[in-house]
Structures are given as C-alpha cells and as structure tokens.
Design a protein around this motif. Structure first.
Motif, short mmCIF file in Angstrom:
data_model
loop_
_atom_site.label_atom_id
_atom_site.label_comp_id
_atom_site.label_asym_id
_atom_site.label_seq_id
_atom_site.Cartn_x
_atom_site.Cartn_y
_atom_site.Cartn_z
N SER A 81 10.28 5.78 6.04
CA SER A 81 9.05 4.98 5.91
C SER A 81 9.32 3.51 6.20
CB SER A 81 8.46 5.13 4.52
OG SER A 81 8.07 6.45 4.28
N ALA A 82 10.37 2.97 5.60
CA ALA A 82 10.71 1.56 5.84
C ALA A 82 11.05 1.32 7.31
CB ALA A 82 11.87 1.14 4.94
N ALA A 83 11.75 2.27 7.92
CA ALA A 83 12.10 2.15 9.33
C ALA A 83 10.86 2.12 10.20
CB ALA A 83 13.02 3.30 9.74
N LYS A 84 9.94 3.02 9.95
CA LYS A 84 8.71 3.07 10.75
C LYS A 84 7.87 1.82 10.55
CE LYS A 84 8.34 8.05 11.24
NZ LYS A 84 7.51 9.25 11.00
N ILE A 85 7.79 1.35 9.33
CA ILE A 85 7.03 0.12 9.06
C ILE A 85 7.68 -1.06 9.79
CG2 ILE A 85 6.44 -1.56 7.25
CD1 ILE A 85 6.05 0.91 5.38
#
Length: 108
Positions: A81-85
């Motif tokens: 999630s953090a990577a995609k954000i």
C-alpha cells in the motif's frame, strides 16, 4: 454547524481509509514486486532510477523497500500500500521510458 459536520465526516472518512489500507496491506518479495509495482523493470533499472534517486523508499530511511544486502539476501517490499501510494504521488517524477543502466554505460 453544517461545516462542523462536514469536517467530522471528512475526518471519519480519512480514519476509515487509513484503517482499510492498514488491514489490506501486505508484504511481497522483490521478485513479485517487480511485476506488481515496478512495471516489470529489471533490478538494475529499479536500483538506478528509483533507489539511488529516491533513497527515501528504503526501509532504512523510513520507506517500504528493504535495501540490497549482498548476494543471497532477499529483498522485500514491506508495504504494498505504501509503495503504491508513493508511486502514485511521484508519477510525474518517474520516467518509465528511461533506458537500462547497461545501455547508458555502453553509450559513455
């Protein structure tokens, strides 16, 4: 009065979004992340165009990608999630059409 209710609603939605992201978050191996997050780019490309230019993505700097630690040590994306954000927030900065670093070395 109505603006207070709108603010409360906005805060509730933000908290719900954070909880949803936290509950649905997971880690993946670097190999899977190359396909899922890095558009199938090579390890060399990711290291050169992303890691070296944006060291904040490394877990040692509070990011979501474990650093390379030599041969035989696995790398992970600890928070998809953090990577995609992060990728979405930096989509204007990342040029996915950049050549492989090997190509750059040959041209020099």
């Amino acid at each position: 009065m109505e603006s207070e209710k709108n603010n409360e609603l906005a805060q509730a939605i933000e908290r719900l979004t954070e909880v949803t992201i936290a509950l649905s978050d997971y880690a993946v191996s670097f190999k899977k992340a190359k396909v899922l997050i890095f558009c199938g780019k090579s390890t060399e490309w990711i290291n050169y165009w992303l890691v070296h230019k944006h060291p904040e993505i490394l877990t040692t700097n509070g990011g979501w990608l474990t650093p390379a630690r030599g041969r035989g040590k696995r790398r992970y994306v600890v928070s998809v999630s953090a990577a995609k954000i992060w990728m979405y927030e930096h989509k204007d900065v990342i040029d996915w059409t950049q050549p492989e670093p090997k190509t750059l070395r040959k041209a020099s």
